[in-house]
Scaffold this active site. Structure first.
Site, PDB file in Angstrom:
ATOM      1  N   ARG A  34       0.827  -1.198   0.000  1.00  0.00           N
ATOM      2  CA  ARG A  34       0.000   0.000   0.000  1.00  0.00           C
ATOM      3  C   ARG A  34       0.866   1.255   0.000  1.00  0.00           C
ATOM      4  O   ARG A  34       2.024   1.230   0.386  1.00  0.00           O
ATOM      5  CB  ARG A  34      -0.913   0.014   1.241  1.00  0.00           C
ATOM      6  CG  ARG A  34      -1.780  -1.223   1.413  1.00  0.00           C
ATOM      7  CD  ARG A  34      -2.837  -1.387   0.390  1.00  0.00           C
ATOM      8  NE  ARG A  34      -3.890  -0.412   0.607  1.00  0.00           N
ATOM      9  CZ  ARG A  34      -4.815  -0.124  -0.261  1.00  0.00           C
ATOM     10  NH1 ARG A  34      -4.832  -0.735  -1.424  1.00  0.00           N
ATOM     11  NH2 ARG A  34      -5.740   0.754  -0.005  1.00  0.00           N
ATOM     12  N   CYS A  35       0.249   2.340  -0.423  1.00  0.00           N
ATOM     13  CA  CYS A  35       0.873   3.659  -0.457  1.00  0.00           C
ATOM     14  C   CYS A  35       1.464   3.980   0.908  1.00  0.00           C
ATOM     15  O   CYS A  35       0.810   3.742   1.917  1.00  0.00           O
ATOM     16  CB  CYS A  35      -0.197   4.684  -0.839  1.00  0.00           C
ATOM     17  SG  CYS A  35       0.398   6.364  -0.953  1.00  0.00           S
ATOM     18  N   PRO A  36       2.674   4.462   0.940  1.00  0.00           N
ATOM     19  CA  PRO A  36       3.554   4.935  -0.118  1.00  0.00           C
ATOM     20  C   PRO A  36       4.610   3.915  -0.559  1.00  0.00           C
ATOM     21  O   PRO A  36       5.526   4.269  -1.289  1.00  0.00           O
ATOM     22  CB  PRO A  36       4.227   6.146   0.518  1.00  0.00           C
ATOM     23  CG  PRO A  36       4.439   5.708   1.939  1.00  0.00           C
ATOM     24  CD  PRO A  36       3.170   4.903   2.266  1.00  0.00           C
ATOM     25  N   ASP A  55      -1.989  -1.354  -5.682  1.00  0.00           N
ATOM     26  CA  ASP A  55      -2.574  -0.198  -5.001  1.00  0.00           C
ATOM     27  C   ASP A  55      -2.976   0.850  -6.038  1.00  0.00           C
ATOM     28  O   ASP A  55      -2.133   1.338  -6.786  1.00  0.00           O
ATOM     29  CB  ASP A  55      -1.564   0.394  -4.025  1.00  0.00           C
ATOM     30  CG  ASP A  55      -2.123   1.526  -3.186  1.00  0.00           C
ATOM     31  OD1 ASP A  55      -3.296   1.912  -3.381  1.00  0.00           O
ATOM     32  OD2 ASP A  55      -1.390   2.031  -2.321  1.00  0.00           O
ATOM     33  N   ASP A  90       0.611   8.414  -7.776  1.00  0.00           N
ATOM     34  CA  ASP A  90       1.894   8.656  -7.117  1.00  0.00           C
ATOM     35  C   ASP A  90       3.080   8.567  -8.073  1.00  0.00           C
ATOM     36  O   ASP A  90       4.005   9.373  -7.995  1.00  0.00           O
ATOM     37  CB  ASP A  90       2.102   7.664  -5.972  1.00  0.00           C
ATOM     38  CG  ASP A  90       1.114   7.845  -4.842  1.00  0.00           C
ATOM     39  OD1 ASP A  90       0.453   8.907  -4.789  1.00  0.00           O
ATOM     40  OD2 ASP A  90       0.989   6.923  -4.010  1.00  0.00           O
TER      41      ASP A  90
END
Length: 81
Positions: free
Chosen positions: A13-15, A40, A46
């Site tokens: 998952r982010c980041p 994600d 991003d």
């Protein structure tokens, strides 16, 4: 054609996908083209933003089954004087 280098960030998952991409690029500055594998959905936003901040070229994304492949072309930076 330049061989693609792959960063597998599926399930992260982010980041983390962008962090792993940045680490890979730092360790492989001459990679040419890097493909980030990500599940994600935030990576679709991003990665282009990271490319703009770092001066690299976001080539695009392509669906690949359960994940997305985000393609980045690394732009060589001039050496420090």
């Amino acid at each position: 054609m330049t061989p693609e280098h792959v960063v597998d960030a599926r399930g992260k998952r982010c980041p983390l996908p962008v962090i792993e991409l940045a680490r890979y690029v730092a360790d492989h500055p001459g990679a040419g083209t890097v493909v980030l594998l990500a599940t994600d959905p935030a990576a679709a936003h991003d990665v282009p933003a990271w490319c703009r901040m770092r001066g690299h070229r976001f080539v695009g994304q392509r669906p690949a089954g359960d994940h997305t492949e985000l393609v980045v072309e690394l732009v060589a930076r001039p050496a420090d004087p």
